[in-house]
Design a protein around this motif. Structure first.
Motif, mmCIF file in Angstrom:
data_model
loop_
_atom_site.group_PDB
_atom_site.id
_atom_site.type_symbol
_atom_site.label_atom_id
_atom_site.label_comp_id
_atom_site.label_asym_id
_atom_site.label_seq_id
_atom_site.Cartn_x
_atom_site.Cartn_y
_atom_site.Cartn_z
ATOM 1 N N ALA A 28 62.962 93.751 90.492
ATOM 2 C CA ALA A 28 61.895 94.378 89.237
ATOM 3 C C ALA A 28 63.119 95.176 87.980
ATOM 4 C CB ALA A 28 61.056 94.862 89.865
ATOM 5 N N ALA A 29 63.240 94.659 87.218
ATOM 6 C CA ALA A 29 64.068 95.880 86.558
ATOM 7 C C ALA A 29 63.280 97.182 86.044
ATOM 8 C CB ALA A 29 63.726 95.080 84.706
ATOM 9 N N PRO A 82 68.986 95.612 91.060
ATOM 10 C CA PRO A 82 70.174 95.347 91.353
ATOM 11 C C PRO A 82 70.332 95.137 89.851
ATOM 12 C CG PRO A 82 68.846 93.008 91.948
ATOM 13 C CD PRO A 82 68.289 95.109 93.317
ATOM 14 N N GLN A 83 68.809 95.670 89.154
ATOM 15 C CA GLN A 83 68.325 95.366 88.239
ATOM 16 C C GLN A 83 67.921 96.659 87.715
ATOM 17 O OE1 GLN A 83 66.247 92.363 85.652
ATOM 18 N NE2 GLN A 83 65.224 91.676 87.181
ATOM 19 N N ALA A 106 77.158 109.910 94.562
ATOM 20 C CA ALA A 106 76.644 109.050 93.462
ATOM 21 C C ALA A 106 77.422 107.664 92.586
ATOM 22 C CB ALA A 106 75.832 109.473 92.818
ATOM 23 N N LYS A 107 78.633 108.463 92.671
ATOM 24 C CA LYS A 107 80.200 107.150 91.890
ATOM 25 C C LYS A 107 79.975 106.497 92.797
ATOM 26 C CE LYS A 107 81.683 111.853 89.574
ATOM 27 N NZ LYS A 107 84.059 111.776 89.994
ATOM 28 N N GLU A 108 79.665 105.939 93.973
ATOM 29 C CA GLU A 108 80.672 105.338 95.076
ATOM 30 C C GLU A 108 79.389 104.824 95.192
ATOM 31 O OE1 GLU A 108 80.278 107.197 98.595
ATOM 32 O OE2 GLU A 108 81.970 108.358 97.689
ATOM 33 N N LEU A 109 78.378 104.812 94.165
ATOM 34 C CA LEU A 109 76.889 103.798 94.785
ATOM 35 C C LEU A 109 76.939 102.200 93.490
ATOM 36 C CD1 LEU A 109 73.650 106.152 94.618
ATOM 37 C CD2 LEU A 109 74.849 105.045 96.791
ATOM 38 N N PRO A 110 76.162 101.031 94.138
ATOM 39 C CA PRO A 110 76.138 100.087 92.559
ATOM 40 C C PRO A 110 75.161 100.509 91.666
ATOM 41 C CG PRO A 110 74.884 99.655 95.060
ATOM 42 C CD PRO A 110 75.799 101.104 94.853
ATOM 43 N N ARG A 158 68.478 107.873 96.921
ATOM 44 C CA ARG A 158 69.224 107.148 95.089
ATOM 45 C C ARG A 158 69.911 106.568 95.870
ATOM 46 N NH1 ARG A 158 70.004 111.103 92.864
ATOM 47 N NH2 ARG A 158 69.461 110.351 91.258
ATOM 48 N N ARG A 159 70.686 106.473 97.162
ATOM 49 C CA ARG A 159 71.499 104.916 97.536
ATOM 50 C C ARG A 159 70.414 103.945 97.877
ATOM 51 N NH1 ARG A 159 76.027 104.576 99.782
ATOM 52 N NH2 ARG A 159 76.057 106.923 99.885
ATOM 53 N N ALA A 160 69.304 104.424 98.597
ATOM 54 C CA ALA A 160 68.452 102.658 98.651
ATOM 55 C C ALA A 160 67.941 102.793 97.352
ATOM 56 C CB ALA A 160 66.958 103.866 99.789
ATOM 57 N N ILE A 161 67.809 103.477 96.253
ATOM 58 C CA ILE A 161 67.223 102.890 95.386
ATOM 59 C C ILE A 161 68.401 102.245 94.706
ATOM 60 C CG2 ILE A 161 66.280 103.487 92.873
ATOM 61 C CD1 ILE A 161 65.173 105.755 94.229
ATOM 62 N N HIS A 162 69.506 102.592 94.176
ATOM 63 C CA HIS A 162 70.636 102.202 93.831
ATOM 64 C C HIS A 162 70.957 100.426 95.069
ATOM 65 C CE1 HIS A 162 72.247 104.178 90.485
ATOM 66 N NE2 HIS A 162 71.008 105.417 91.063
#
Length: 369
Positions: A238-239, A260-261, A282-286, A252-256
């Motif tokens: 989902a976007a 991918p969108q 948070a900088k380390e997250l995709p 936050r980690r789980a959502i990132h």
């Protein structure tokens, strides 16, 4: 000699509090003393404390004691002394006040609707927090709903601005798509959902604890409400955008990681104080970098584009719609509970800090009673 009572908070340990009572100094020419009759305490105020250093919230009402702060809150008061020709004793005001029984203000830039506090230590702080609204001429004020105004007004204005910010940016390419709101039982979150629910092409999904799921569903402003552990019920492709009212690093980690969108990660607050992510983690997250939302910036943008009068008219209409929904007598979203006196205020603070309690209860405190 009169005295002022304050609730002080350890800046490095928000659970550590104490009551301080001090003798009031005489007013200087041009100053007024405001007795703070009632103020609201919500998760938003815990956010002020959690980000007190980085966002300068501790600077509004300095205590003069190293390591101790006074949390800003929103409330109502009456002028009990005045050495300013433009402000009369007995006048009712609404604005940003300390968790205290009184405050000294230095009114400047007076108009029939408001004035600013000209205290030198507040000069460099955001002007929106330095405004005091004169209830007799305030279009948002109604005398019978002061409790709800104190609880919801500053939060709803933020909610309204968050919704406008996302619409202004076309939801960062996630329309059609999903908006994920954490801490969905919080007042700022459901105020935001109330606005976004009306937007075409947007599915508003509230994320909350399992214990608050039924409450959030009862509001009717979320298309779906999921417990945090049910995040996998949202399609991974989902976007989406994330509006974070909790500050929970693991969420936050789980959502990132799952989405991918993910187009935008908007940080509003930190209601989950015990789970706040370490700075920089948070900088380390995709995906997109987590970005703080700063309401005064959106106010400045829109007042420039729309003009102050049009901005005010839109906000008043939105506020009236929201307040009518929240205060509906058959199924109110929020009921005020009063806590008067130092011991009661300390206990209420501890309860709000813990994040536990009935989300349908709003806490109204007073140190002047």
């Amino acid at each position: 000699m009169t005295t002022t009572t304050q609730l002080l908070i350890r800046k490095d340990d928000l659970s550590s509090t104490r009551i301080r009572t001090t003798e009031d100094a005489a007013l200087a020419k041009g100053q007024v003393r405001l007795r703070i009759d009632r103020f609201a305490l919500t998760a938003n105020n815990i956010t002020y404390a959690a980000f007190g250093e980085s966002m300068n919230y501790w600077q509004f009402f300095p205590t003069g004691e190293e390591g101790w702060g006074c949390i800003p809150v929103w409330g109502f008061g009456s002028v009990v002394q005045s050495l300013h020709p433009g402000v009369a004793v007995g006048e009712r005001l609404y604005g940003y006040v300390p968790m205290a029984s009184s405050i000294v203000l230095a009114p400047e830039r007076l108009s029939p609707a408001r004035f600013a506090d000209g205290a030198p230590h507040r000069a460099a702080l955001p002007a929106v927090y330095n405004q005091y609204f004169r209830c007799a001429s305030d279009p948002l004020y109604t005398s019978g709903t002061e409790d709800l105004q104190a609880l919801l007004r500053p939060l709803f204005i933020t909610s309204w601005l968050i919704d406008d910010f996302f619409d202004d940016n076309d939801f960062f390419g996630a329309r059609p798509g999903v908006v994920l709101l954490s801490s969905a039982s919080s007042k700022t979150a459901y105020g935001t959902a109330f606005q976004m629910h009306r937007r075409d092409g947007i599915e508003v999904v509230g994320l909350t604890s399992a214990t608050n799921k039924a409450f959030c569903e009862s509001l009717g402003c979320y298309h779906r409400v999921l417990a945090y552990e049910e995040l996998d019920q949202v399609a991974a492709d989902a976007a989406c955008v994330y509006v974070d009212f909790a500050g929970n690093g693991e969420l936050r980690r789980a959502i990132h990681t799952r989405f991918p969108q993910l187009r935008h990660d908007c940080v509003i607050g930190g209601t989950h104080v015990e789970q706040l992510a370490p700075a920089g983690s948070a900088k380390e997250l995709p995906g997109p970098r987590a970005t703080f939302f700063f309401a005064p910036a959106q106010i400045k943008k829109r007042t420039t584009e729309w003009g102050e009068q049009a901005f005010g008219q839109r906000m008043v209409q939105a506020w009236q719609d929201f307040l009518a929904t929240v205060a509906q007598p058959t199924a109110p979203w929020l009921v005020a509970e009063h806590h008067d006196g130092a011991a009661a205020v300390q206990a209420a603070y501890a309860q709000v800090l813990s994040g536990r309690g009935d989300p349908r209860i709003g806490h109204i405190l007073s140190l002047s009673r």
